[in-house]
Design a protein around this motif. Structure first.
Motif, PDB file in Angstrom:
ATOM      1  N   ASP A   1       0.814  62.442  48.037  1.00 10.32           N
ATOM      2  CA  ASP A   1       1.481  63.891  46.760  1.00 10.32           C
ATOM      3  C   ASP A   1       0.824  63.482  45.726  1.00 10.32           C
TER       4      ASP A   1
ATOM      5  N   ALA B   1       5.129  67.575  49.039  1.00  7.53           N
ATOM      6  CA  ALA B   1       3.273  68.459  49.172  1.00  7.53           C
ATOM      7  C   ALA B   1       2.365  67.503  49.135  1.00  7.53           C
TER       8      ALA B   1
ATOM      9  N   ASP C   1      -0.569  65.701  50.218  1.00  5.69           N
ATOM     10  CA  ASP C   1      -2.353  65.805  50.794  1.00  5.69           C
ATOM     11  C   ASP C   1      -2.294  65.015  52.206  1.00  5.69           C
ATOM     12  N   TRP C   2      -2.770  65.139  53.281  1.00  6.68           N
ATOM     13  CA  TRP C   2      -3.284  64.427  54.252  1.00  6.68           C
ATOM     14  C   TRP C   2      -4.428  63.842  54.719  1.00  6.68           C
ATOM     15  N   ASN C   3      -4.840  63.066  54.885  1.00  6.07           N
ATOM     16  CA  ASN C   3      -6.508  62.644  55.526  1.00  6.07           C
ATOM     17  C   ASN C   3      -6.203  63.720  56.722  1.00  6.07           C
TER      18      ASN C   3
ATOM     19  N   GLY D   1      -1.351  60.449  53.287  1.00  2.00           N
ATOM     20  CA  GLY D   1      -0.650  60.909  52.566  1.00  2.00           C
ATOM     21  C   GLY D   1      -1.141  60.267  51.068  1.00  2.00           C
TER      22      GLY D   1
END
Length: 80
Positions: free
Chosen positions: A40, A20, A22-24, A38
Motif C-alpha cells: 500500500d 489502496a 497495489d497487487w502484483n 501487494g
C-alpha cells in the motif's frame, strides 16, 4: 501480523476503510492455487488468495521478507 476480511465480523462493528493495495500479478501453482502479494502507499506488505480477494494478511515489508526467507529455508516443509 494483521488478518483482514472486507466484511466486519459483528453487525455493530464499524467497517474499516479499505486500503489502496497495489497487487502484483498472482502467483499460481498446480490446480490454480493462486496467491498475490501487494503493497500500500504506506509501505505495508500484503498476501492474499485469489479465491478470497477481500481477505488478506498484512505486516511490514521486513516481516514479509523474514517469512519468505524462512519458507525458503524449509521452515514450512512439514506442511507439504
Amino acid at each position: 501480523m494483521n488478518v483482514t476480511a472486507d466484511a466486519p465480523t459483528a453487525p455493530s462493528a464499524p467497517a474499516a476503510p479499505a486500503a489502496a493495495i497495489d497487487w502484483n500479478e498472482a502467483f499460481c501453482s498446480e490446480g490454480a492455487n493462486c496467491f498475490r502479494f501487494g503493497l500500500d502507499g504506506s509501505g505495508r506488505a500484503y498476501i492474499g488468495s485469489t479465491l478470497s480477494p477481500g481477505e488478506y494478511v498484512s505486516d511490514s515489508v521486513e516481516a514479509l521478507r523474514a517469512l519468505i526467507s524462512a519458507v525458503k529455508a524449509g521452515a514450512a516443509d512439514h506442511l507439504l
